[in-house]
Motif scaffolding. Structure first.
Motif, short mmCIF file in Angstrom:
data_model
loop_
_atom_site.label_atom_id
_atom_site.label_comp_id
_atom_site.label_asym_id
_atom_site.label_seq_id
_atom_site.Cartn_x
_atom_site.Cartn_y
_atom_site.Cartn_z
N ASP A 172 58.15 51.13 30.80
CA ASP A 172 58.96 52.09 30.06
C ASP A 172 58.15 53.34 29.70
OD1 ASP A 172 61.44 52.80 28.78
OD2 ASP A 172 60.48 52.40 26.86
N GLY A 173 56.87 53.13 29.35
CA GLY A 173 56.01 54.25 29.01
C GLY A 173 55.83 55.22 30.17
N HIS A 174 55.61 54.67 31.35
CA HIS A 174 55.47 55.53 32.54
C HIS A 174 56.80 56.21 32.88
CE1 HIS A 174 51.36 54.66 33.62
NE2 HIS A 174 51.57 53.34 33.61
N CYS A 175 57.90 55.47 32.71
CA CYS A 175 59.21 56.05 33.04
C CYS A 175 59.58 57.18 32.07
CB CYS A 175 60.28 54.97 33.01
SG CYS A 175 60.22 53.85 34.44
N LEU A 176 59.14 57.07 30.83
CA LEU A 176 59.42 58.13 29.86
C LEU A 176 58.75 59.44 30.26
CD1 LEU A 176 59.13 56.18 26.47
CD2 LEU A 176 61.20 57.19 27.45
N THR A 177 57.67 59.34 31.02
CA THR A 177 56.99 60.55 31.52
C THR A 177 57.38 60.83 32.97
OG1 THR A 177 55.05 59.24 32.18
CG2 THR A 177 55.04 60.21 29.97
#
Length: 428
Positions: free
Chosen positions: A288-293
């Motif tokens: 999710d952290g990577h997808c948020l960026t």
């Protein structure tokens, strides 16, 4: 009434004195005690059998062992019932037994637990009033159940008052009670109050454990108070309290949500080095952290690493990736992930949660297809959704109707509207 029962802790605490009842009848039992105890299991099959068994046992003389009755009361609590029955008269007749108070505390614990479990916290407090007015004392287990019930009902202030009552009655609150109230305070955003309570518990000889620290760290992370969270982490380490999986998951998830993916990866590396095995919650937080960026490539790498380490991806993993693919207009990749999701044998957490996530995932797919102009594919996916026993909700229908209207797809719109009426989502 719960509000009136819980309100007693908002000012001065006063416990009313109730009349003493004697429910144990003085007559001989027609069955011998030995025969009845052997012919009735302490694990009854249904609630009626349980109540009948307790009632008959109460009418015996001499009385049966409390352990036997407590097992039946425990079974009743596990059945999630608290019937207003004569079978519970035993709980009010402590004065009829002459061999000490402590042997029947388990009975009081079961009663309070049963009432709180069924969200009858007000009745549990009334029951507490009645037994304490007779001079009976409860232990920290019963008080802990009351505190937990109050916290779950949003009566955290009342739970704090209960701590003071315990001390007045010379009952020392244990780590479970403190951690329960700290968790409730953090959940309400009162993190500083929760932190102050952790100092108070230390002053009273109850040192915080990993659960207490996890609650506080989670609370400070939610409030973006990173300095306090980091201070608590260092405090844990200095005290020799080992960080567990939940501690690392809290930090990784909070950092990812705050867009600090590099720091989250550093914490992940430290987690592995500490011999704490990351679970699917850890990996999903990083995905999710990577997808948020919008870094879908790194997100997929984390996804693949999760699978390589023997963890079956949960539907949440796919839901995050599919949403991001549509957000980045990667329709083919989203469709591939959707097909892969259905081809895998996913391990569910719970049927209810998985059903809701399935609805959300299908809705995300339909929304993405509509945004990219693939209306025929979106309607086909709606059909497939129902074929898979995953019924669309109002959000799903609203999305597809809106795009059909905007594109003048009147025939398709009428068919979808008829389906909505048939499903009861929209009345004629």
């Amino acid at each position: 009434m719960l509000s009136s029962a819980a309100a007693r802790y908002s000012s001065s605490t006063k416990f009313p004195v109730f009349a003493t009842y004697n429910f144990l009848h003085s007559f001989s039992c027609s069955l011998t005690r030995k025969y009845y105890l052997h012919s009735h299991s302490p694990k009854p099959n249904n609630i009626s059998d349980a109540v009948d068994t307790v009632t008959r046992l109460l009418h015996m003389w001499p009385p049966p062992s409390r352990s036997h009755i407590n097992k039946i009361l425990g079974s009743i609590v596990k059945m999630k019932h608290y019937p207003q029955s004569d079978g519970f008269c035993f709980l009010y007749t402590q004065e009829n037994f002459q061999d000490g108070l402590s042997t029947s505390r388990c009975s009081f614990d079961y009663t309070i637990k049963g009432l709180c479990f069924n969200q009858n916290v007000g009745k549990a407090l009334d029951f507490y009033d009645e037994i304490t007015s007779k001079g009976l004392k409860l232990d920290e287990v019963s008080y802990g159940t009351l505190a937990n019930g109050l916290c779950k009902m949003g009566k955290t202030t009342s739970a704090l008052k209960l701590l003071k009552v315990m001390r007045r009655r010379l009952v020392k609150p244990n780590i479970v009670i403190y951690s329960t109230i700290i968790h409730a305070l953090c959940k309400e955003g009162l993190v500083n109050d929760a932190h102050n309570l952790s100092f108070e518990m230390t002053d009273h000889g109850v040192p915080p454990n990993v659960v207490t620290y996890n609650n506080l760290i989670h609370g400070f992370c939610r409030m973006d108070q990173w300095q306090q969270a980091n201070q608590l982490l260092n405090e844990m380490i200095s005290k020799g309290i080992q960080l567990d999986v939940y501690t690392f998951n809290i930090i990784v998830d909070a950092l990812c949500k705050d867009g600090r993916i590099v720091q989250a990866q550093a914490v992940f590396a430290r987690m592995v080095k500490s011999d704490q095995r990351p679970d699917f919650v850890t990996y999903n937080a990083l995905i999710d952290g990577h997808c948020l960026t919008n870094n879908i490539i790194e997100a997929k790498k984390v996804f693949n690493k999760m699978v390589e380490n023997g963890l079956a991806p949960h539907i949440i993993s796919y839901h995050i990736l599919i949403n991001t693919c549509f957000k980045m207009k990667m329709v083919d990749e989203a469709m591939d992930l959707f097909k892969e999701m259905h081809s895998r044998n996913l391990v569910p957490i719970s049927l209810a949660e998985d059903y809701q996530l399935n609805v959300r995932t299908y809705t995300a797919m339909i929304h993405g297809l509509c945004k990219e102009g693939f209306l025929d594919e979106a309607v086909a996916l709606l059909d497939r959704m129902e074929e898979n026993n995953c019924l669309p909700d109002s959000i799903t229908f609203n999305i597809i109707i809106r795009y059909l209207l905007e594109n003048n797809e009147n025939d398709k719109e009428v068919k979808v509207l008829s389906r909505i009426i048939d499903r009861g989502v929209l009345k004629k």
